[in-house]
Design a protein around this motif. Structure first.
Motif, PDB file in Angstrom:
ATOM      1  N   ARG A  88       0.679   5.290  -6.511  1.00 29.20           N
ATOM      2  CA  ARG A  88       0.910   5.087  -5.081  1.00 29.20           C
ATOM      3  C   ARG A  88       2.402   5.006  -4.776  1.00 29.20           C
ATOM      4  NH1 ARG A  88      -3.222   0.950  -2.867  1.00 29.20           N
ATOM      5  NH2 ARG A  88      -1.734  -0.701  -3.406  1.00 29.20           N
ATOM      6  N   THR A 147       3.250  -1.052   4.955  1.00 31.47           N
ATOM      7  CA  THR A 147       3.393  -1.135   3.504  1.00 31.47           C
ATOM      8  C   THR A 147       4.861  -0.923   3.141  1.00 31.47           C
ATOM      9  OG1 THR A 147       1.167  -0.264   3.169  1.00 31.47           O
ATOM     10  CG2 THR A 147       2.673  -0.186   1.287  1.00 31.47           C
ATOM     11  N   SER A 171       1.372  -9.915   2.952  1.00 32.49           N
ATOM     12  CA  SER A 171       0.053  -9.958   2.310  1.00 32.49           C
ATOM     13  C   SER A 171      -0.040  -8.844   1.273  1.00 32.49           C
ATOM     14  CB  SER A 171      -1.066  -9.801   3.349  1.00 32.49           C
ATOM     15  OG  SER A 171      -1.045  -8.495   3.922  1.00 32.49           O
ATOM     16  N   ARG A 172      -1.109  -8.892   0.470  1.00 28.24           N
ATOM     17  CA  ARG A 172      -1.470  -7.872  -0.507  1.00 28.24           C
ATOM     18  C   ARG A 172      -0.321  -7.476  -1.445  1.00 28.24           C
ATOM     19  NH1 ARG A 172      -4.997  -3.575   3.159  1.00 28.24           N
ATOM     20  NH2 ARG A 172      -6.397  -5.117   4.096  1.00 28.24           N
ATOM     21  N   PRO A 173       0.333  -8.425  -2.077  1.00 29.91           N
ATOM     22  CA  PRO A 173       1.421  -8.049  -2.988  1.00 29.91           C
ATOM     23  C   PRO A 173       0.893  -7.466  -4.299  1.00 29.91           C
ATOM     24  CG  PRO A 173       1.049 -10.393  -3.091  1.00 29.91           C
ATOM     25  CD  PRO A 173       0.143  -9.885  -2.015  1.00 29.91           C
ATOM     26  N   ARG A 174       1.653  -6.525  -4.832  1.00 28.37           N
ATOM     27  CA  ARG A 174       1.406  -5.981  -6.180  1.00 28.37           C
ATOM     28  C   ARG A 174       2.757  -5.822  -6.856  1.00 28.37           C
ATOM     29  NH1 ARG A 174      -1.128  -0.847  -7.582  1.00 28.37           N
ATOM     30  NH2 ARG A 174       0.210   0.066  -5.975  1.00 28.37           N
ATOM     31  N   HIS A 185       3.641  -7.889   8.088  1.00 31.14           N
ATOM     32  CA  HIS A 185       2.989  -7.967   9.395  1.00 31.14           C
ATOM     33  C   HIS A 185       3.987  -8.486  10.421  1.00 31.14           C
ATOM     34  CE1 HIS A 185      -1.069  -7.551   7.513  1.00 31.14           C
ATOM     35  NE2 HIS A 185      -0.445  -8.145   6.495  1.00 31.14           N
ATOM     36  N   GLU A 193       5.298  -4.171  -4.227  1.00 32.76           N
ATOM     37  CA  GLU A 193       4.612  -3.564  -3.081  1.00 32.76           C
ATOM     38  C   GLU A 193       3.945  -4.685  -2.286  1.00 32.76           C
ATOM     39  OE1 GLU A 193       1.621   0.031  -3.101  1.00 32.76           O
ATOM     40  OE2 GLU A 193       0.496  -1.861  -3.165  1.00 32.76           O
ATOM     41  N   TYR A 194       3.997  -4.590  -0.965  1.00 35.88           N
ATOM     42  CA  TYR A 194       3.385  -5.626  -0.131  1.00 35.88           C
ATOM     43  C   TYR A 194       3.201  -5.097   1.286  1.00 35.88           C
ATOM     44  CZ  TYR A 194       8.273  -6.243   1.286  1.00 35.88           C
ATOM     45  OH  TYR A 194       9.547  -6.029   1.723  1.00 35.88           O
ATOM     46  N   MET A 195       2.382  -5.800   2.040  1.00 32.84           N
ATOM     47  CA  MET A 195       2.201  -5.512   3.458  1.00 32.84           C
ATOM     48  C   MET A 195       3.047  -6.497   4.261  1.00 32.84           C
ATOM     49  SD  MET A 195       0.046  -2.968   3.742  1.00 32.84           S
ATOM     50  CE  MET A 195      -0.433  -3.095   5.463  1.00 32.84           C
TER      51      MET A 195
END
Length: 272
Positions: free
Chosen positions: A17, A80, A6-9, A73, A69-71
């Motif tokens: 960061r 991260t 989730s939350r990729p950039r 799980h 960058e990503y989460m």
């Protein structure tokens, strides 16, 4: 255990960061035992990667945004992570093309490259509808025929008469590709498959890299013993640790976040 992302950039190396993460990892590693100097094969792999990135840049507009960058799980854990992509081309806002550059003398390294690209593609599909993937393979001694494979095995046995020999010769490139129907070999960028579900493959020889970079700019004096250390489960020559942790939500409260991050980074690197 099911792994979710989730939350990729997609960012560049100047992202605040990411820079904070890099400095944190440098600090953690400074307290560890010294890492052995890189082997000649490792150095050549990095040089080949730089040469092929330049080769790509002459044909397409490569993006500086090649840090993902990503989460991740895993069960109750949320971590991260940052993944460095070898080369990225974004031809339009809905399309991205990721290149994995790998220097190897083992055809089986293709399987590992595809696993890496599969995860990368899954994450990037949250940002781009079309995610193309291509492997640029620098062949540093992959046997091309069964006879070459048998000769490599015989040479290994002759060098190590006191060791248990492998049960079979190393696979040829054709052997591995026969079991990878999603891979399409091409001889140029223009000939790569247009279907993002397929993985493109362009093979380069050592001579090709010499022609691109010049022999004087390459580490070409490889020791025979270095060949034995190139195993599929480990990082391939020229590849740095791509999967590194910056923070973690741990179910084990006795672990400090920094200690957990470092331990997981080292374990992840070892598992590939």
């Amino acid at each position: 255990m099911t792994i979710r992302f989730s939350r990729p950039r997609l960012i560049d190396e100047t992202d605040p960061r990411y820079r904070a993460h890099v400095e944190q990892m440098k600090l953690l590693r400074s307290n560890q035992r010294a890492i052995r100097p890189p082997r000649a094969r490792d150095l050549f792999g990095g040089e080949a990667e730089a040469a092929l990135r330049d080769w790509l840049a002459q044909q397409v507009a490569l993006s500086e945004r090649r840090i993902l960058e990503y989460m991740e799980h895993r069960g109750r854990q949320a971590i991260t992570k940052y993944r460095e992509l070898d080369a990225v081309w974004i031809p339009d806002p809905k399309t991205i093309h990721v290149f994995e550059i790998k220097a190897s003398m083992k055809a089986s390294s293709l399987r590992r490259a595809i696993r890496q690209l599969r995860d990368t593609q899954t994450i990037l599909r949250m940002l781009f509808p079309r995610v193309h993937t291509t492997i640029l393979l620098v062949d540093t001694g992959i046997p091309q025929t069964p006879e070459e494979a048998a000769a490599q095995l015989a040479e290994w046995i002759a060098r190590h008469p006191d060791r248990q020999p492998p049960t079979e010769p190393p696979p040829t490139l054709a052997d591995v590709l026969a079991n990878l129907p999603q891979v399409r070999q091409a001889d140029s960028l223009a000939a790569l498959p247009d279907n993002p579900d397929l993985v493109g493959l362009i093979r380069f020889s050592v001579d090709d890299i010499i022609a691109l970079a010049g022999a004087e700019n390459l580490h070409l004096d490889w020791d025979e013993d270095e060949e034995e250390e190139e195993e599929e489960a480990d990082a391939e020559p020229g590849e740095t640790a791509r999967y590194v942790y910056s923070s973690a939500s741990e179910s084990d409260d006795e672990d400090s976040p920094l200690a957990a991050a470092l331990r997981k980074a080292l374990r992840d690197r070892a598992e590939g």
